[in-house]
Design a protein around this motif. Structure first.
Motif, PDB file in Angstrom:
ATOM      1  N   UNK A 242      13.742  -8.697  -4.291  1.00 25.67           N
ATOM      2  CA  UNK A 242      13.951  -7.564  -5.195  1.00 25.67           C
ATOM      3  C   UNK A 242      15.274  -6.874  -4.884  1.00 25.67           C
ATOM      4  N   UNK A 243      16.061  -7.487  -4.015  1.00 26.76           N
ATOM      5  CA  UNK A 243      17.367  -6.937  -3.623  1.00 26.76           C
ATOM      6  C   UNK A 243      17.265  -5.517  -3.100  1.00 26.76           C
ATOM      7  N   UNK A 244      16.198  -5.252  -2.369  1.00 29.45           N
ATOM      8  CA  UNK A 244      15.972  -3.919  -1.810  1.00 29.45           C
ATOM      9  C   UNK A 244      16.111  -3.976  -0.291  1.00 29.45           C
TER      10      UNK A 244
ATOM     11  N   UNK B 249      11.299   2.120   4.228  1.00 26.83           N
ATOM     12  CA  UNK B 249      10.659   1.808   5.508  1.00 26.83           C
ATOM     13  C   UNK B 249       9.275   1.215   5.248  1.00 26.83           C
ATOM     14  N   UNK B 250       9.064   0.011   5.766  1.00 27.53           N
ATOM     15  CA  UNK B 250       7.826  -0.718   5.507  1.00 27.53           C
ATOM     16  C   UNK B 250       7.113  -1.038   6.826  1.00 27.53           C
ATOM     17  N   UNK B 251       5.896  -0.550   6.978  1.00 25.74           N
ATOM     18  CA  UNK B 251       5.113  -0.872   8.175  1.00 25.74           C
ATOM     19  C   UNK B 251       4.205  -2.060   7.863  1.00 25.74           C
TER      20      UNK B 251
ATOM     21  N   UNK C 231       0.836  -1.190   0.000  1.00 28.03           N
ATOM     22  CA  UNK C 231       0.000   0.000   0.000  1.00 28.03           C
ATOM     23  C   UNK C 231       0.872   1.242   0.000  1.00 28.03           C
ATOM     24  N   UNK C 232       0.505   2.173  -0.874  1.00 30.45           N
ATOM     25  CA  UNK C 232       1.296   3.413  -1.017  1.00 30.45           C
ATOM     26  C   UNK C 232       0.388   4.620  -0.959  1.00 30.45           C
ATOM     27  N   UNK C 233       0.950   5.782  -0.629  1.00 31.78           N
ATOM     28  CA  UNK C 233       0.143   7.003  -0.706  1.00 31.78           C
ATOM     29  C   UNK C 233      -0.318   7.162  -2.158  1.00 31.78           C
ATOM     30  N   UNK C 234      -1.616   7.502  -2.321  1.00 30.70           N
ATOM     31  CA  UNK C 234      -2.201   7.587  -3.663  1.00 30.70           C
ATOM     32  C   UNK C 234      -1.351   8.458  -4.579  1.00 30.70           C
ATOM     33  N   UNK C 235      -1.099   7.959  -5.782  1.00 31.04           N
ATOM     34  CA  UNK C 235      -0.339   8.726  -6.770  1.00 31.04           C
ATOM     35  C   UNK C 235       1.161   8.551  -6.658  1.00 31.04           C
ATOM     36  N   UNK C 236       1.603   7.894  -5.583  1.00 31.11           N
ATOM     37  CA  UNK C 236       3.058   7.690  -5.414  1.00 31.11           C
ATOM     38  C   UNK C 236       3.485   6.306  -5.873  1.00 31.11           C
ATOM     39  N   UNK C 237       4.775   6.197  -6.177  1.00 34.84           N
ATOM     40  CA  UNK C 237       5.321   4.883  -6.485  1.00 34.84           C
ATOM     41  C   UNK C 237       6.480   4.622  -5.547  1.00 34.84           C
ATOM     42  N   UNK C 238       6.857   3.379  -5.412  1.00 33.54           N
ATOM     43  CA  UNK C 238       8.002   3.065  -4.563  1.00 33.54           C
ATOM     44  C   UNK C 238       9.267   3.591  -5.215  1.00 33.54           C
TER      45      UNK C 238
END
Ligand code: PRP
Length: 202
Positions: free
Chosen positions: A124-126, A108-110, A93-100
């Motif tokens: 993904x080697x991230x 930072x992942x909650x 889930x991301x803020x609308x309109x944003x991409x990772x």
């Protein structure tokens, strides 16, 4: 006698309805009681995330739990049957309109799905910093606690109403009947008879 751990709430109700159809008996937990003994079954009313624990330790022969919870626990349990209940997915889930922003040195992942999230980003080697939460995950990106979330999406309404957008799907999940390995062999006949009866009403 088979002991079956059920996750408190709707999935438990829906599972007991299947048993009702399969065995022609009413199965209802009384008021605050956590144990229900009837028709050769003992049902335990436990928290969702605790179901695999009861089954792993053999306190329950079987349990009903979402594949996501099972994946999180990484226990060696047998998946017997997809009950086709509680179908949903684990997604970003991301803020609308944003991409990772994959160019960031760390994201930072909650989430309450720490293992699933960690594995996904590792593939993904991230590099990620996992921020463990127990609920209301959708809040985290809104107040700057995290860049994104990994959470359960059923209808998508919770994300939408909180200004988030559903991103990539990590896994599909639904409630499965799981079995303790020892019980699977020592109570094989009873377990397979149960499996057949439940399958017939799905
Ligand atoms: C899950 C999840 C979301 C919501 C998604 O929470 O954490 O908040 O459901 O559903 P939706 O896509 O239909 O809006 P749940 O109700 O399981 O409660 P929990 O956070 O206490 O586990």
């Amino acid at each position: 006698m088979l002991t079956i751990a059920l996750p408190k709430g709707r999935i438990a109700q829906d599972t007991l309805e299947k048993f009702e159809k399969a065995f022609g008996e009413k199965f209802v937990f009384e008021d605050r009681k956590l144990i229900l003994v009837k028709a050769g079954f003992t049902f335990l009313n436990v928290r969702n995330q605790d179901v695999p624990t009861y089954v792993m330790h053999g306190a329950a022969d079987l349990g009903v739990v979402g594949l996501d919870v099972l994946e999180e626990k990484e226990y060696d349990l047998i998946k017997l049957l997809d009950l086709q209940l509680g179908k949903c997915k684990v997604a970003i889930g991301l803020r609308a309109g944003e991409e990772l922003d994959w160019s960031k040195s760390i994201i930072k992942v909650a989430t309450k799905h720490e293992v699933i999230a960690k594995k996904y980003f590792e593939k993904k080697a991230m590099a990620v910093e996992i921020i463990k939460l127990y609920g209301s995950i959708e809040l985290a990106p809104l107040v700057g606690l995290a860049d994104c979330i990994v959470d359960i999406v059923e209808t998508g309404a919770t994300m939408k109403q909180n200004g988030l957008e559903v991103g990539a799907t990590i896994m599909e999940t639904s409630a499965h009947l799981i079995v303790n390995k020892n019980a699977y062999y020592s109570k094989k006949a009873a377990i397979f008879s149960l499996k057949e009866k439940i399958e017939a009403v799905l």
